[in-house]
Design a protein around this motif. Structure first.
Motif, PDB file in Angstrom:
ATOM      1  N   THR A   8       9.465  -8.033  -9.956  1.00 38.18           N
ATOM      2  CA  THR A   8       8.636  -7.204 -10.827  1.00 38.18           C
ATOM      3  C   THR A   8       7.438  -6.717 -10.023  1.00 38.18           C
ATOM      4  OG1 THR A   8       9.280  -8.417 -12.816  1.00 38.18           O
ATOM      5  CG2 THR A   8       7.254  -7.130 -12.929  1.00 38.18           C
ATOM      6  N   ILE A   9       7.247  -5.408  -9.997  1.00 33.48           N
ATOM      7  CA  ILE A   9       6.178  -4.806  -9.205  1.00 33.48           C
ATOM      8  C   ILE A   9       5.206  -4.102 -10.149  1.00 33.48           C
ATOM      9  CG2 ILE A   9       5.601  -3.175  -7.371  1.00 33.48           C
ATOM     10  CD1 ILE A   9       8.533  -3.505  -6.393  1.00 33.48           C
ATOM     11  N   ALA A  10       3.937  -4.454 -10.041  1.00 30.16           N
ATOM     12  CA  ALA A  10       2.888  -3.753 -10.785  1.00 30.16           C
ATOM     13  C   ALA A  10       2.434  -2.557  -9.963  1.00 30.16           C
ATOM     14  CB  ALA A  10       1.714  -4.685 -11.058  1.00 30.16           C
ATOM     15  N   VAL A  11       2.373  -1.395 -10.573  1.00 27.71           N
ATOM     16  CA  VAL A  11       1.981  -0.161  -9.887  1.00 27.71           C
ATOM     17  C   VAL A  11       0.636   0.291 -10.445  1.00 27.71           C
ATOM     18  CG1 VAL A  11       2.620   2.210  -9.347  1.00 27.71           C
ATOM     19  CG2 VAL A  11       4.405   0.459  -9.579  1.00 27.71           C
TER      20      VAL A  11
ATOM     21  N   LEU B 142       0.824  -1.203   0.000  1.00 23.36           N
ATOM     22  CA  LEU B 142       0.000   0.000   0.000  1.00 23.36           C
ATOM     23  C   LEU B 142       0.860   1.255   0.000  1.00 23.36           C
ATOM     24  CD1 LEU B 142      -2.705  -1.030   2.628  1.00 23.36           C
ATOM     25  CD2 LEU B 142      -2.836  -1.203   0.139  1.00 23.36           C
ATOM     26  N   ALA B 143       0.548   2.158  -0.926  1.00 25.86           N
ATOM     27  CA  ALA B 143       1.233   3.446  -0.964  1.00 25.86           C
ATOM     28  C   ALA B 143       0.736   4.351   0.155  1.00 25.86           C
ATOM     29  CB  ALA B 143       1.025   4.117  -2.319  1.00 25.86           C
TER      30      ALA B 143
ATOM     31  N   PRO C 263       1.762   2.981 -14.773  1.00 28.08           N
ATOM     32  CA  PRO C 263       0.592   2.754 -13.926  1.00 28.08           C
ATOM     33  C   PRO C 263      -0.519   2.004 -14.658  1.00 28.08           C
ATOM     34  CG  PRO C 263       0.703   5.057 -14.603  1.00 28.08           C
ATOM     35  CD  PRO C 263       1.962   4.417 -15.080  1.00 28.08           C
ATOM     36  N   LEU C 264      -1.091   1.023 -13.967  1.00 28.64           N
ATOM     37  CA  LEU C 264      -2.105   0.149 -14.546  1.00 28.64           C
ATOM     38  C   LEU C 264      -3.495   0.487 -14.014  1.00 28.64           C
ATOM     39  CD1 LEU C 264      -0.302  -3.302 -14.142  1.00 28.64           C
ATOM     40  CD2 LEU C 264      -0.437  -1.902 -16.215  1.00 28.64           C
ATOM     41  N   PRO C 265      -4.524   0.338 -14.848  1.00 29.92           N
ATOM     42  CA  PRO C 265      -5.892   0.465 -14.342  1.00 29.92           C
ATOM     43  C   PRO C 265      -6.168  -0.623 -13.307  1.00 29.92           C
ATOM     44  CG  PRO C 265      -5.834   0.534 -16.748  1.00 29.92           C
ATOM     45  CD  PRO C 265      -4.481   0.086 -16.293  1.00 29.92           C
ATOM     46  N   ALA C 266      -6.687  -0.231 -12.164  1.00 30.97           N
ATOM     47  CA  ALA C 266      -6.895  -1.192 -11.089  1.00 30.97           C
ATOM     48  C   ALA C 266      -7.959  -2.233 -11.429  1.00 30.97           C
ATOM     49  CB  ALA C 266      -7.287  -0.459  -9.815  1.00 30.97           C
TER      50      ALA C 266
ATOM     51  N   ASP D  25      -8.478   0.516   0.067  1.00 31.29           N
ATOM     52  CA  ASP D  25      -9.568  -0.255  -0.511  1.00 31.29           C
ATOM     53  C   ASP D  25      -9.456  -0.432  -2.024  1.00 31.29           C
ATOM     54  OD1 ASP D  25     -10.521  -0.416   2.024  1.00 31.29           O
ATOM     55  OD2 ASP D  25     -12.483   0.465   1.626  1.00 31.29           O
ATOM     56  N   GLN D  26      -8.363   0.009  -2.606  1.00 34.70           N
ATOM     57  CA  GLN D  26      -8.121  -0.265  -4.024  1.00 34.70           C
ATOM     58  C   GLN D  26      -7.574  -1.673  -4.213  1.00 34.70           C
ATOM     59  OE1 GLN D  26      -4.756   1.654  -6.031  1.00 34.70           O
ATOM     60  NE2 GLN D  26      -6.145   2.294  -7.673  1.00 34.70           N
ATOM     61  N   GLY D  27      -6.750  -2.131  -3.272  1.00 35.78           N
ATOM     62  CA  GLY D  27      -6.106  -3.432  -3.438  1.00 35.78           C
ATOM     63  C   GLY D  27      -6.559  -4.516  -2.486  1.00 35.78           C
ATOM     64  N   LEU D  28      -6.909  -4.143  -1.258  1.00 37.40           N
ATOM     65  CA  LEU D  28      -7.158  -5.175  -0.251  1.00 37.40           C
ATOM     66  C   LEU D  28      -8.459  -5.949  -0.435  1.00 37.40           C
ATOM     67  CD1 LEU D  28      -5.631  -3.729   3.010  1.00 37.40           C
ATOM     68  CD2 LEU D  28      -4.576  -4.877   1.050  1.00 37.40           C
ATOM     69  N   PRO D  29      -9.540  -5.360  -0.957  1.00 38.01           N
ATOM     70  CA  PRO D  29     -10.719  -6.198  -1.206  1.00 38.01           C
ATOM     71  C   PRO D  29     -10.432  -7.362  -2.147  1.00 38.01           C
ATOM     72  CG  PRO D  29     -11.345  -3.897  -1.235  1.00 38.01           C
ATOM     73  CD  PRO D  29      -9.840  -3.933  -1.189  1.00 38.01           C
ATOM     74  N   VAL D  30      -9.604  -7.127  -3.163  1.00 41.68           N
ATOM     75  CA  VAL D  30      -9.273  -8.205  -4.099  1.00 41.68           C
ATOM     76  C   VAL D  30      -8.488  -9.301  -3.388  1.00 41.68           C
ATOM     77  CG1 VAL D  30      -8.106  -8.783  -6.254  1.00 41.68           C
ATOM     78  CG2 VAL D  30      -9.231  -6.564  -6.000  1.00 41.68           C
TER      79      VAL D  30
END
Length: 331
Positions: A195-198, A155-156, A236-239, A260-265
């Motif tokens: 490799t990190i997806a942002v 998380l940023a 940067p990628l579309p979430a 809540d952009q990443g953790l629900p997934v």
């Protein structure tokens, strides 16, 4: 190497003591030492109708039904489901004492259960969170990353109101987070060239500026600069499409811009096996990915899956760190 892990039950009126008793019924590939109140653990064993023998922390062996313990007495007898501010000092002391053992090299990692922040503050101790407490003690800059068998999400920004997130997305902040995540993937997970997806901040990663400018003005220029240094960064990628299974196969971690952009997934893809890792500390710290569950305390119905996953995960991280530093030995 058989790691020695500190195990902190967390809020004594929650399900943490019961889950520690459940963990003590199994054989692990690590030596567990609990930091908490003896009477509370015995009460939890009685609630579960399970055998427990509490051993000194120095005990050489501990089998199923036995648990090494550093006794940190509570000031107030525990009533399951009812946190007592009078026990705040003991809760914080357990965390700091266990973490100091890691800093001193006597333990190879720490597994933590949740605490009740309002109760600790109600006990007169200014407390914003366990991650902040441990980072301050160690003098470390840290990043929160959650992990399950499917993916890792860092998380940023963490616990911010959504309206404050855009102002918190800065080039300096993102660079700090990305460097810590990359270092953690190398040293804790043994991934030599991660490799990190942002993710972008806005829908469709800003849609070329039509839906926001943070991607074009902040995120993309930073990624280009760090790529020139050799970091493997995608975005940067579309979430809304970054978490498709076919794309995830190419990423070692995903950096989300907000909670809540990443953790629900991540939680949907495997909540029971999800753990919370603090990257940047001098030792592995793994926490369960749920709360104190005060409503379940004393019922014997709490699910130990996340704690078991945290113990297993911390064991692997501790082994990886030790393998990366051959020749080190505990005092």
């Amino acid at each position: 190497m058989r790691p020695r892990l500190a195990l902190v039950p967390g809020e004594p009126a929650g399900v943490g003591p019961e889950l520690c008793i459940l963990a003590a019924q199994r054989r692990w590939d690590a030596d567990l030492v609990a930091f908490g109140d003896r009477d509370t653990l015995l009460l939890a064993a009685t609630t579960l109708a399970l055998p427990i023998t509490l051993l000194p922390a120095s005990a050489e062996t501990a089998g199923p039904g036995e648990l090494r313990l550093v006794d940190i007495p509570n000031a107030t007898p525990v009533q399951p489901g009812i946190p007592a501010p009078g026990n705040a000092a003991a809760v914080v002391s357990a965390l700091l004492t266990a973490a100091q053992g890691c800093l001193d090299g006597r333990f190879d990692g720490i597994v933590t259960r949740p605490v009740h922040k309002a109760t600790i503050n109600g006990g007169g101790i200014a407390y914003s969170g366990t991650t902040e407490l441990l980072a301050g003690q160690a003098g470390s800059d840290v990043v929160m990353m959650l992990s399950n068998p499917t993916l890792r999400v860092a998380l940023a920004t963490t616990h911010l109101p959504l309206r404050e997130v855009p102002d918190a997305i800065t080039a300096a902040g993102l660079e700090r987070v990305l460097r810590i995540v990359a270092s953690g993937l190398r040293h804790d997970f043994g991934i030599a060239d991660p490799t990190i997806a942002v993710l972008g901040l806005n829908p469709h990663a800003g849609e070329s500026g039509h839906l926001g400018h943070e991607e074009s003005e902040i995120i993309e220029p930073l990624l280009q600069r760090l790529r020139a240094e050799g970091m493997r960064l995608v975005g940067p990628l579309p979430a809304d499409t970054a978490f498709l299974p076919g794309k995830l196969k190419g990423f070692d971690a995903v950096l989300a811009m907000y909670h809540d952009q990443g953790l629900p997934v991540l939680k949907y893809s495997g909540f029971e096996q999800a753990v919370n890792i603090t990257l940047g500390l001098p030792y592995p710290r793994v926490a369960v990915d749920h709360g104190t569950a005060l409503d379940l305390a004393g019922s014997g119905r709490a699910d130990p899956s996340s704690l078991f996953a945290a113990i297993s995960h911390c064991t692997l991280l501790a082994r990886q760190r030790r393998a990366a530093q051959p020749g080190t030995a505990r005092p």
